[in-house]
Design a protein around this motif. Structure first.
Motif, PDB file in Angstrom:
ATOM      1  N   PHE A 685      49.507 -69.581  16.954  1.00  0.00           N
ATOM      2  CA  PHE A 685      51.158 -69.905  16.555  1.00  0.00           C
ATOM      3  C   PHE A 685      52.030 -69.147  17.453  1.00  0.00           C
ATOM      4  O   PHE A 685      51.839 -67.987  17.652  1.00  0.00           O
ATOM      5  N   ASN A 686      53.199 -70.123  17.729  1.00  0.00           N
ATOM      6  CA  ASN A 686      54.398 -69.556  18.375  1.00  0.00           C
ATOM      7  C   ASN A 686      55.460 -69.754  17.922  1.00  0.00           C
ATOM      8  O   ASN A 686      55.845 -70.987  17.773  1.00  0.00           O
ATOM      9  N   LEU A 687      56.234 -69.030  17.192  1.00  0.00           N
ATOM     10  CA  LEU A 687      57.273 -69.271  16.535  1.00  0.00           C
ATOM     11  C   LEU A 687      58.540 -68.810  17.091  1.00  0.00           C
ATOM     12  O   LEU A 687      58.634 -67.507  17.494  1.00  0.00           O
ATOM     13  N   ARG A 688      59.578 -69.190  17.472  1.00  0.00           N
ATOM     14  CA  ARG A 688      60.725 -68.808  18.228  1.00  0.00           C
ATOM     15  C   ARG A 688      62.111 -69.246  17.957  1.00  0.00           C
ATOM     16  O   ARG A 688      62.317 -70.528  17.904  1.00  0.00           O
ATOM     17  N   PHE A 689      63.102 -68.268  17.603  1.00  0.00           N
ATOM     18  CA  PHE A 689      64.538 -68.791  17.263  1.00  0.00           C
ATOM     19  C   PHE A 689      65.177 -68.050  18.144  1.00  0.00           C
ATOM     20  O   PHE A 689      64.993 -67.100  18.861  1.00  0.00           O
ATOM     21  N   HIS A 690      65.882 -69.103  18.904  1.00  0.00           N
ATOM     22  CA  HIS A 690      66.904 -68.801  19.765  1.00  0.00           C
ATOM     23  C   HIS A 690      68.464 -69.182  19.625  1.00  0.00           C
ATOM     24  O   HIS A 690      68.679 -69.952  19.193  1.00  0.00           O
ATOM     25  N   TRP A 691      69.298 -67.948  19.711  1.00  0.00           N
ATOM     26  CA  TRP A 691      70.715 -68.363  19.539  1.00  0.00           C
ATOM     27  C   TRP A 691      71.364 -67.718  20.871  1.00  0.00           C
ATOM     28  O   TRP A 691      71.263 -66.795  21.540  1.00  0.00           O
ATOM     29  N   ILE A 692      72.444 -68.805  21.167  1.00  0.00           N
ATOM     30  CA  ILE A 692      73.227 -68.380  22.217  1.00  0.00           C
ATOM     31  C   ILE A 692      74.789 -68.218  21.906  1.00  0.00           C
ATOM     32  O   ILE A 692      75.460 -69.040  21.504  1.00  0.00           O
ATOM     33  N   PRO A 693      75.146 -66.908  21.398  1.00  0.00           N
ATOM     34  CA  PRO A 693      76.309 -66.513  21.005  1.00  0.00           C
ATOM     35  C   PRO A 693      77.592 -67.107  21.858  1.00  0.00           C
ATOM     36  O   PRO A 693      78.330 -67.700  21.441  1.00  0.00           O
ATOM     37  N   ARG A 694      77.323 -66.956  23.072  1.00  0.00           N
ATOM     38  CA  ARG A 694      78.138 -67.538  23.986  1.00  0.00           C
ATOM     39  C   ARG A 694      77.353 -67.576  25.214  1.00  0.00           C
ATOM     40  O   ARG A 694      76.186 -67.144  25.546  1.00  0.00           O
ATOM     41  N   ILE A 695      77.714 -68.614  26.255  1.00  0.00           N
ATOM     42  CA  ILE A 695      76.983 -68.782  27.289  1.00  0.00           C
ATOM     43  C   ILE A 695      76.480 -67.663  28.172  1.00  0.00           C
ATOM     44  O   ILE A 695      77.581 -66.907  28.567  1.00  0.00           O
ATOM     45  N   ASP A 697      74.568 -65.276  27.002  1.00  0.00           N
ATOM     46  CA  ASP A 697      74.105 -64.201  26.191  1.00  0.00           C
ATOM     47  C   ASP A 697      73.182 -64.768  25.207  1.00  0.00           C
ATOM     48  O   ASP A 697      72.993 -66.063  24.908  1.00  0.00           O
ATOM     49  N   ASP A 698      71.954 -64.194  24.925  1.00  0.00           N
ATOM     50  CA  ASP A 698      70.838 -64.686  24.134  1.00  0.00           C
ATOM     51  C   ASP A 698      70.251 -63.759  23.258  1.00  0.00           C
ATOM     52  O   ASP A 698      70.382 -62.507  23.332  1.00  0.00           O
ATOM     53  N   LEU A 699      69.846 -64.301  22.129  1.00  0.00           N
ATOM     54  CA  LEU A 699      68.981 -63.550  20.846  1.00  0.00           C
ATOM     55  C   LEU A 699      67.835 -64.287  20.704  1.00  0.00           C
ATOM     56  O   LEU A 699      67.895 -65.646  20.406  1.00  0.00           O
ATOM     57  N   PHE A 700      66.878 -63.701  20.895  1.00  0.00           N
ATOM     58  CA  PHE A 700      65.333 -64.179  20.432  1.00  0.00           C
ATOM     59  C   PHE A 700      64.777 -63.495  19.441  1.00  0.00           C
ATOM     60  O   PHE A 700      64.803 -62.177  19.361  1.00  0.00           O
ATOM     61  N   VAL A 701      64.137 -64.165  18.509  1.00  0.00           N
ATOM     62  CA  VAL A 701      63.041 -63.620  17.434  1.00  0.00           C
ATOM     63  C   VAL A 701      62.001 -64.280  17.533  1.00  0.00           C
ATOM     64  O   VAL A 701      61.775 -65.771  17.532  1.00  0.00           O
ATOM     65  N   VAL A 702      60.793 -63.778  17.878  1.00  0.00           N
ATOM     66  CA  VAL A 702      59.604 -64.448  18.404  1.00  0.00           C
ATOM     67  C   VAL A 702      58.319 -63.794  17.695  1.00  0.00           C
ATOM     68  O   VAL A 702      58.402 -62.693  17.240  1.00  0.00           O
ATOM     69  N   TRP A 703      57.549 -64.814  17.040  1.00  0.00           N
ATOM     70  CA  TRP A 703      56.296 -64.300  16.397  1.00  0.00           C
ATOM     71  C   TRP A 703      55.068 -65.100  17.020  1.00  0.00           C
ATOM     72  O   TRP A 703      55.015 -66.178  17.107  1.00  0.00           O
ATOM     73  N   ASN A 704      53.997 -64.375  17.769  1.00  0.00           N
ATOM     74  CA  ASN A 704      53.088 -64.859  18.169  1.00  0.00           C
ATOM     75  C   ASN A 704      51.859 -64.415  17.407  1.00  0.00           C
ATOM     76  O   ASN A 704      51.612 -63.233  16.918  1.00  0.00           O
ATOM     77  N   SER A 705      50.788 -65.375  17.164  1.00  0.00           N
ATOM     78  CA  SER A 705      49.652 -64.891  16.395  1.00  0.00           C
ATOM     79  C   SER A 705      48.448 -65.704  16.579  1.00  0.00           C
ATOM     80  O   SER A 705      48.604 -66.876  17.002  1.00  0.00           O
ATOM     81  N   GLY A 706      47.039 -65.153  16.529  1.00  0.00           N
ATOM     82  CA  GLY A 706      45.987 -66.226  16.701  1.00  0.00           C
ATOM     83  C   GLY A 706      45.030 -65.767  15.651  1.00  0.00           C
ATOM     84  O   GLY A 706      44.765 -64.714  15.279  1.00  0.00           O
ATOM     85  N   LEU A 731      55.524 -59.424  16.400  1.00  0.00           N
ATOM     86  CA  LEU A 731      57.059 -59.806  16.167  1.00  0.00           C
ATOM     87  C   LEU A 731      58.077 -59.134  16.897  1.00  0.00           C
ATOM     88  O   LEU A 731      57.851 -57.862  17.323  1.00  0.00           O
ATOM     89  N   VAL A 732      58.606 -59.958  17.808  1.00  0.00           N
ATOM     90  CA  VAL A 732      59.737 -59.312  18.669  1.00  0.00           C
ATOM     91  C   VAL A 732      61.107 -59.838  18.746  1.00  0.00           C
ATOM     92  O   VAL A 732      61.245 -61.034  18.304  1.00  0.00           O
ATOM     93  N   VAL A 733      61.910 -58.999  18.785  1.00  0.00           N
ATOM     94  CA  VAL A 733      63.318 -59.203  18.508  1.00  0.00           C
ATOM     95  C   VAL A 733      64.151 -58.890  20.040  1.00  0.00           C
ATOM     96  O   VAL A 733      63.808 -57.714  20.236  1.00  0.00           O
ATOM     97  N   LYS A 734      64.638 -59.566  20.631  1.00  0.00           N
ATOM     98  CA  LYS A 734      65.135 -59.361  21.922  1.00  0.00           C
ATOM     99  C   LYS A 734      66.672 -59.865  22.035  1.00  0.00           C
ATOM    100  O   LYS A 734      66.931 -60.923  21.849  1.00  0.00           O
TER     101      LYS A 734
END
Length: 741
Positions: A685-695, A697-706, A731-734
């Motif tokens: 499983f790869n779950l990824r949330f991506h938010w671009i507050p402004r062009i 900039d990036d915020l990622f919240v990612v969960w990987n599992s097997g 779980l990664v927050v970047k």
């Protein structure tokens, strides 16, 4: 062997003199009056309305002509494009009139999503004005953003992400897009900054209609820059030594790894990391990128495939640092043999991450020279310095001659090197495209004597009625591109196809694609033998297509007959518990393909293949479904199943993938991806949330599992107890922030 020899000769003749057999194409006068981007003063509100007073007097065009389906006919829906500029950016406003506003397709919101499924407008800006490269910007009626960096012929790097913006509105007459493209995003020469190459394309999904301002001939197109128009008004333009700095901060929590039996392995924990990327415009045409303590935690996982061959699987690069401007380093034949394959840096052969301590890249143009240099230092168990240098010199209108050199120096070991030369000579003869090319390279590695080489000559004839190609490879057995990729060494190889593509205008068919009576082929022979003697062949593949093509709706169909040959010298594993012994195997297969048009909310695709296989039988079924309801949710699924019966074993290989996408708006999205294959007996499983507050900039919240799916173990997915015993989990927050100086 008379048959293959005759076929090869026939293909070469058709490629070289095909202009006599194909219909002529109408060309566009690229010397027509250019657009002018008048300079404006004051703030511009990017809202997609074009209601500021300067738009009333802005230079405009509305002469869009069809490339498909009716070449040269006016676009069936009026399109008006206007241009303007201020000191910092180019503004392009496009009003796409539509007589059926409810028929406009707009399903995508996420940045860099596939906009081919929707209505769209696309801009090409050749800021060097050399008709060789450019930047592409595209949006749909939702305002989704898609961009690419273009080099060469039909070589658009879709993974490039520029700093730009667009706003879109809709009304009863159609939809309007307002682009803002900062000049610092582009590259241009000081002495020739007054005029840019420019073109625009509109796609109407429900009609499957493509219309362009310039280059609307079927042998042309938006990426054939010889036919582009022009936009001027940039005589006072200057680009300083812009600097962008993008630091990131990352937090990671990992679960305890387990084996298939559920036993604990490496303990989990939490840690943090920080690093920085920087981009500096050394000159207006040369850019330097720097990276320190690079991390790619936000990258999507590789999509697996069922590989029932003895050739290695090629996985595409997905890491942003290596993707941006990656086309600068293109050389030879990707997926088959290439001196530089960026996944060799920072990834082990098994796909495990190797830390990148620091790296730098310089790329751009200096006069007629295009150059690129990449240097990366890796750490831990794979400490090494990796260097790639690429240069190209312009010839004629679009041709070039170039070279490449790669070097890997592992700590405490001898250097490994590869070097090569290439020439590409795309020509237009009588309005038709013919593209001969040649490359040669050699490698030097410890334990291998001499300088083993690889080379290829090819001629392409990509046109509307005939699309033909032929190539010949030679790859020495000792050829070892350490930073590259090669499927097989010690071979001669030839590939070819002769596609006959008439337009019958019956039964709703737009264009047929026929491979008959001469098949396409791929023949690999021993380096000491000949491709003209079947006893020297290692593998061979032939395909006849008596019927295939595209409907006016965009649906695609094929009926294929395939003939295979393989002569493995050693026993090889084809699947878990199944092997193929040495022999000389011939087999024949039939294949049916059908893909619905993506204009439907529910798009289905299928492939059925059946016949013999390594002395046994194989029935393969691939199914694909995508649902786009026009809202925020997109669902997709694929199933690939091969039922194989061999003399010594039988098995069923199954791969299932599922994908869900929810776009909150054009700058925030969630992607969920799952895949299961029964050969590895695991689900990931790869779950990824991506938010671009402004062009920028990036915020990622990612969960990987097997998890394991082995039916013989006590803790297997989808049992509840398995969730606490993952094979891996993280779980990664970047967060990334861009400073423009």
């Amino acid at each position: 062997m008379k048959g293959p020899f005759v076929a090869i000769c026939a293909t070469a003749v058709i490629c070289l003199v095909g202009s006599a057999a194909a219909s002529g194409q109408q060309s566009v006068d690229s010397g027509s009056i250019p657009l002018r981007a008048n300079r404006i003063v004051g703030a511009v509100q990017l809202d997609g309305r074009l209601d500021e007073s300067f738009w009333d007097t802005a230079d405009s065009i509305s002469e869009f002509r069809q490339r498909e389906p009716d070449e040269g006919a006016p676009c069936t829906e009026r399109t008006v494009l206007k241009v303007a500029r201020d000191r910092e950016a180019l503004y392009v406003g496009v009003h796409a009139y539509d007589s059926d506003i409810h028929g406009v397709h707009a399903t995508q919101l996420r940045r860099d999503a596939d906009l081919d499924v929707d209505d769209y407008v696309m801009l090409l800006i050749d800021s060097f004005h050399d008709r060789r490269s450019g930047f592409v910007f595209r949006t749909n009626p939702n305002g989704a953003m898609w961009d690419a960096q273009f080099n060469g012929l039909d070589d658009a790097n879709e993974n490039w992400n520029g700093i730009w913006d667009v706003a879109v509105t809709r009304d009863s007459t159609g939809w309007t897009a307002e682009f803002r493209i900062p000049f610092r995003t582009l590259r241009f020469r000081r002495k020739r900054a007054g005029t840019f190459g420019f073109n625009a394309q509109r796609f109407i999904r429900r009609k499957n209609e493509v219309a362009l301002w310039r280059g609307w001939g079927r042998t042309e197109g938006i990426y054939r820059l010889l036919y582009e128009g022009e936009v001027n008004g940039f005589d006072d333009l200057r680009r300083g030594r812009d600097l962008e700095i993008k630091p990131y901060a990352l937090g990671r929590a990992t679960a305890t790894d387990h084996d298939a039996l559920g036993n604990s392995l490496q303990s989990g924990g939490a840690d943090g990391k920080a690093g920085v990327d920087a981009k500096l415009a050394i000159t207006p045409t040369v850019t330097a990128d720097l990276t320190v303590n690079t991390d790619f935690a936000q990258v999507e996982v590789d999509e697996q495939v069922i590989n029932l061959t003895r050739l290695p699987t090629f996985f595409p690069e997905k890491r942003e640092f290596f993707l941006e401007s990656s086309s600068v380093f293109d050389f030879a034949t990707p997926t088959r043999v290439q001196p530089f394959y960026s996944r060799r840096i920072g990834l082990s052969d098994s796909g495990q991450v190797v830390p990148i301590l620091a790296g730098g890249r310089v790329y751009g143009k200096v006069g007629p020279w295009a150059l690129g240099m990449l240097d990366v230092q890796t750490g831990e168990d794979d400490r090494a310095n990796d260097l790639v240098v690429r240069v190209k010199h312009d010839l004629l209108d679009r041709s070039y001659v170039g070279g490449i050199a790669t070097q890997r120096i592992p700590v405490g070991k001898r250097a490994e090197r590869t070097a090569g030369l290439d020439v590409d000579l795309p020509l237009v003869v009588g309005g038709l495209n013919i593209e001969p090319s040649f490359w040669i390279m050699g490698s030097q590695a410890p334990g291998i004597s001499g300088f083993p080489i690889a080379w290829r000559y090819g001629t392409d004839f990509p046109n509307d009625l005939f699309d033909n190609f032929i190539s010949l490879y030679r790859i020495d057995s000792g050829f070892t591109p350490t930073l590259g990729f090669v499927q097989r060494t010690g071979i001669w190889e030839t590939t070819s196809h002769i596609d006959f593509m008439p337009r019958p205008h019956v039964l709703g068919i737009r264009q047929l694609d026929l491979l008959f009576p001469i098949p396409s082929w791929d023949i690999i022979a021993n380096e000491s033998g000949s491709i003209f003697r079947s006893r020297d062949w290692q593998t061979a593949w032939f395909e006849w297509r008596p019927l295939g093509g595209d409907f006016q709706s965009g649906a695609h169909f094929e009926i294929n007959i395939q003939r295979f040959f393989d002569a493995p010298a050693d026993t090889f594993a084809i699947f878990r518990g199944a092997t193929v012994p040495p022999d000389r195997y011939w087999w024949t297969r039939g294949e049916l393909q059908y893909q619905m048009s993506s204009s439907h909310p529910l798009s289905l695709g299928s492939l059925l293949s059946w016949g013999n296989f390594y002395g046994g039988k194989n029935t393969e079924l691939d199914l694909q479904a995508d649902w786009r309801g026009g809202g925020h949710v997109i669902l997709g699924a694929t199933v690939s199943r091969s039922r194989v019966t061999l003399p010594s074993a039988q098995f069923t290989a199954t791969l299932v993938t599922g994908r869900i996408e929810y776009a909150f708006n054009t700058r925030a999205s969630f992607l969920g991806f799952a895949q299961y294959d029964n050969e590895d007996q695991r689900v990931d499983f790869n779950l990824r949330f991506h938010w671009i507050p402004r062009i920028g900039d990036d915020l990622f919240v990612v969960w990987n599992s097997g998890y394991t799916t082995d039916p013989t173990v006590p803790h297997r997915f989808p049992s509840f107890h398995t969730l606490g015993r993952p094979l891996n989990g993280a779980l990664v927050v970047k967060a990334v922030h861009r400073f423009a100086l």
